[in-house]
Every structure is written in structure tokens, then in C-alpha cells.
Scaffold this active site. Structure first.
Site, PDB file in Angstrom:
ATOM      1  N   ASP A  46      36.459  -5.115   7.555  1.00 59.95           N
ATOM      2  CA  ASP A  46      35.194  -4.777   6.902  1.00 59.95           C
ATOM      3  C   ASP A  46      35.238  -3.318   6.454  1.00 59.95           C
ATOM      4  O   ASP A  46      35.302  -2.401   7.275  1.00 59.95           O
ATOM      5  CB  ASP A  46      34.034  -5.002   7.876  1.00 59.95           C
ATOM      6  CG  ASP A  46      32.675  -4.903   7.188  1.00 59.95           C
ATOM      7  OD1 ASP A  46      32.609  -4.348   6.067  1.00 59.95           O
ATOM      8  OD2 ASP A  46      31.682  -5.364   7.764  1.00 59.95           O
TER       9      ASP A  46
ATOM     10  N   THR B 141      24.740   2.788   5.850  1.00 65.78           N
ATOM     11  CA  THR B 141      24.668   3.374   4.517  1.00 65.78           C
ATOM     12  C   THR B 141      23.889   2.500   3.550  1.00 65.78           C
ATOM     13  O   THR B 141      23.038   2.979   2.801  1.00 65.78           O
ATOM     14  CB  THR B 141      26.085   3.609   3.959  1.00 65.78           C
ATOM     15  OG1 THR B 141      26.828   4.398   4.883  1.00 65.78           O
ATOM     16  CG2 THR B 141      26.025   4.327   2.619  1.00 65.78           C
TER      17      THR B 141
ATOM     18  N   ALA C 241      25.964  -6.601  15.513  1.00 63.85           N
ATOM     19  CA  ALA C 241      25.532  -7.906  15.003  1.00 63.85           C
ATOM     20  C   ALA C 241      26.234  -8.262  13.701  1.00 63.85           C
ATOM     21  O   ALA C 241      26.547  -9.433  13.452  1.00 63.85           O
ATOM     22  CB  ALA C 241      24.015  -7.901  14.801  1.00 63.85           C
ATOM     23  N   ASP C 242      26.493  -7.276  12.854  1.00 57.77           N
ATOM     24  CA  ASP C 242      27.174  -7.553  11.587  1.00 57.77           C
ATOM     25  C   ASP C 242      28.609  -7.996  11.818  1.00 57.77           C
ATOM     26  O   ASP C 242      29.118  -8.892  11.140  1.00 57.77           O
ATOM     27  CB  ASP C 242      27.120  -6.326  10.678  1.00 57.77           C
ATOM     28  CG  ASP C 242      27.710  -5.072  11.321  1.00 57.77           C
ATOM     29  OD1 ASP C 242      27.758  -4.983  12.571  1.00 57.77           O
ATOM     30  OD2 ASP C 242      28.113  -4.167  10.566  1.00 57.77           O
TER      31      ASP C 242
ATOM     32  N   GLY D 149      22.893  -1.996   7.284  1.00 55.73           N
ATOM     33  CA  GLY D 149      24.015  -1.133   7.616  1.00 55.73           C
ATOM     34  C   GLY D 149      23.602   0.323   7.662  1.00 55.73           C
ATOM     35  O   GLY D 149      22.489   0.687   7.265  1.00 55.73           O
TER      36      GLY D 149
ATOM     37  N   THR E 190      30.805   1.691   6.352  1.00 54.52           N
ATOM     38  CA  THR E 190      30.761   3.088   6.769  1.00 54.52           C
ATOM     39  C   THR E 190      31.967   3.411   7.647  1.00 54.52           C
ATOM     40  O   THR E 190      32.570   4.479   7.540  1.00 54.52           O
ATOM     41  CB  THR E 190      29.457   3.376   7.530  1.00 54.52           C
ATOM     42  OG1 THR E 190      28.355   2.991   6.710  1.00 54.52           O
ATOM     43  CG2 THR E 190      29.349   4.848   7.876  1.00 54.52           C
TER      44      THR E 190
END
Length: 261
Positions: free
Chosen positions: A132, A13, A111-112, A11, A135
Site C-alpha cells: 500500500d 493524508t 483497519a485499512d 487516511g 502516507t
């Protein structure tokens, strides 16, 4: 399917690593994302984490990586090729996910977020949306038939807290380590309490407002699941989020890996 699979979610962060033995997630770790890390530096980090489990890097039979940091994607691939056993799968175009993407440009989808959608549909088996808390705060919406329909993206909790502290002279940054006291209500009696209340209830209200609009578009049968670093602090004050799963992205990566074997 490998006996030991390393799942890596990179990610902006934080990075989240999970170690699967078959279908079971046996260990997971979070650490700050460093954009300039080389493949060898990543290998040292991963090796040290595996050592906590009593494993060497060579014991890992395969790796699957989702990354929203393009600078680090080649580094994780090179690290896997040099130090791990088996294939390294980078989640992206051409990877089989079992989920049709109904976007004008499917390549825009992170992709996440795709991994979250795959895991949520596998978990809930019907129309669903993932909130989600990373960030950014994102919603990813899946149809009853398992199609990725689209999403919502807004500024995340940490970004908002940092911006507020930077753009004001007297408001300090805060940590969401302690929620507002239910006994005190929404009205803060100190600056810290006021900030904590504004961030917590403000984001909870925004999440519920978006969820209600999604619900109006797709029907009352849709279910909501939350994930991400700040979900545990905000979701208790939301009304429409059904569950929190901090490991949702890693589970989605494992499922995508399995669908490509």
C-alpha cells in the site's frame, strides 16, 4: 445487505469514499483529510459528493468506516447516525472479518490494512501480500489459509520527498506526475530528472527487495498486489508486483460489512 452502501477509508493524508449499489462500486471520491472536521462538516462534504450522483444522504442504507485518524472516527459515526439510514460499522476490535490475525497484539493492526488483506485474499484466493503506497508504504501478508501473518512498514513516497526538500537548501520538492523516460535510463541530466529517477527507482527497488524477502519466507506461490495513491507511479518500475488495484481498500470494507450482516 443494503442497496446503497457508503464505504469510507480515512487516511492520514487523504480520505477515500466509495458508493456501492449491491456488489458494484458505482462511484468513488478522494479528498484531503482535515483532522478538525466536525460531524456536520463531514455531512456537508458527503452530501455534496452524493449530490453529484443525484442522491440524497437519506438514500444511503448503511456505512462502513475504517479510520487511522482517531479524532475523526467519532465524527464519521455521528454523521452516519444523524444523516444516513441504517447501521454504521466502524472496523475495529470485535468486528467479524473472516480472517484470523496472527499478531502478538491484534489491536495494533490498522483497519485499512486489515481491509486490504481481506480484499486481496478474496481476489487472489491464496498466499498474497498487499503493498500500500500511502502516507507510509506498508506490506500486509496473508497465508495460504487466509490468516493475516504480519507486515512491513516504511516511510512513504510523499514523506520522503518532503523531508528531502526540507532538509536540503537546493533540492526542490517534485511531483511524480511524469515517470523517468525509459530512453534516458536512470541517470538524470538535470536536478529534477535526478530527483525523479532517485525517488521512482529507489522506491521500486525497495519494494522489490522487501517482496523478495517475503517470497523467500512464504514461497514462490505468493502473489503481490499494490494499492494507494502513489502505486501507479512506482509499480511500473517494480519487478514482483503482479497487479495494481486502486479500489482494494473500499472492496475490503464492503466484504467486511457483508460479513457482519
Amino acid at each position: 445487505m443494503p442497496g446503497v452502501l457508503l464505504a469510507v477509508d480515512v487516511g492520514n493524508t487523504q480520505s477515500h469514499l466509495g458508493l456501492f449499489e449491491g456488489d458494484e462500486l458505482v462511484q468513488h471520491w478522494r479528498f484531503a483529510t482535515h483532522v478538525e472536521a466536525t460531524a456536520d462538516e463531514l455531512a456537508v462534504r458527503v452530501s455534496n459528493l452524493l449530490a453529484l450522483r443525484g442522491l440524497e444522504a437519506g438514500a444511503v442504507d448503511g456505512a462502513v468506516v475504517s479510520s487511522v485518524v482517531p479524532q475523526l472516527t467519532p465524527g464519521y459515526f455521528a454523521m452516519s447516525e444523524r444523516y444516513l439510514q441504517g447501521e454504521c460499522l466502524i472496523v475495529g476490535p470485535g468486528v467479524r472479518t473472516g480472517m484470523a490475525i496472527q499478531l502478538e497484539n491484534p489491536h495494533e493492526l490498522g483497519a485499512d490494512r486489515l481491509a486490504n488483506a481481506v480484499a486481496a485474499y478474496d481476489l487472489l484466493g491464496g498466499p498474497c501480500a498487499v503493498a500500500d503506497f500511502g502516507t507510509a508504504i506498508t506490506f500486509d501478508v496473508v497465508s495460504d489459509g487466509g490468516e493475516y501473518l504480519g507486515g512491513v512498514i516504511g516511510p512513504g513516497v510523499e514523506i520522503s520527498i518532503e523531508a528531502l526538500a526540507q532538509r536540503t537548501a537546493k533540492l526542490p520538492p517534485i511531483e511524480l506526475s511524469e515517470p523517468p523516460s525509459p530512453a534516458s535510463g536512470v541517470i538524470g541530466r538535470t536536478t529534477h530528472q535526478s530527483l525523479l529517477s532517485g525517488v521512482t527507482y529507489g522506491f521500486a527497488g525497495a519494494v522489490d527487495a522487501i517482496a523478495r524477502r517475503i517470497q523467500r519466507e512464504l514461497g514462490d506461490s505468493i502473489r503481490f498486489v499494490a494499492t494507494g495513491g502513489h502505486a501507479a507511479a512506482i509499480v511500473p518500475f517494480c519487478e514482483l508486483i503482479d497487479d495494481v488495484d486502486d479500489l482494494l481498500t473500499l472492496t475490503g470494507l464492503r466484504l467486511i460489512w457483508e460479513r457482519n450482516q
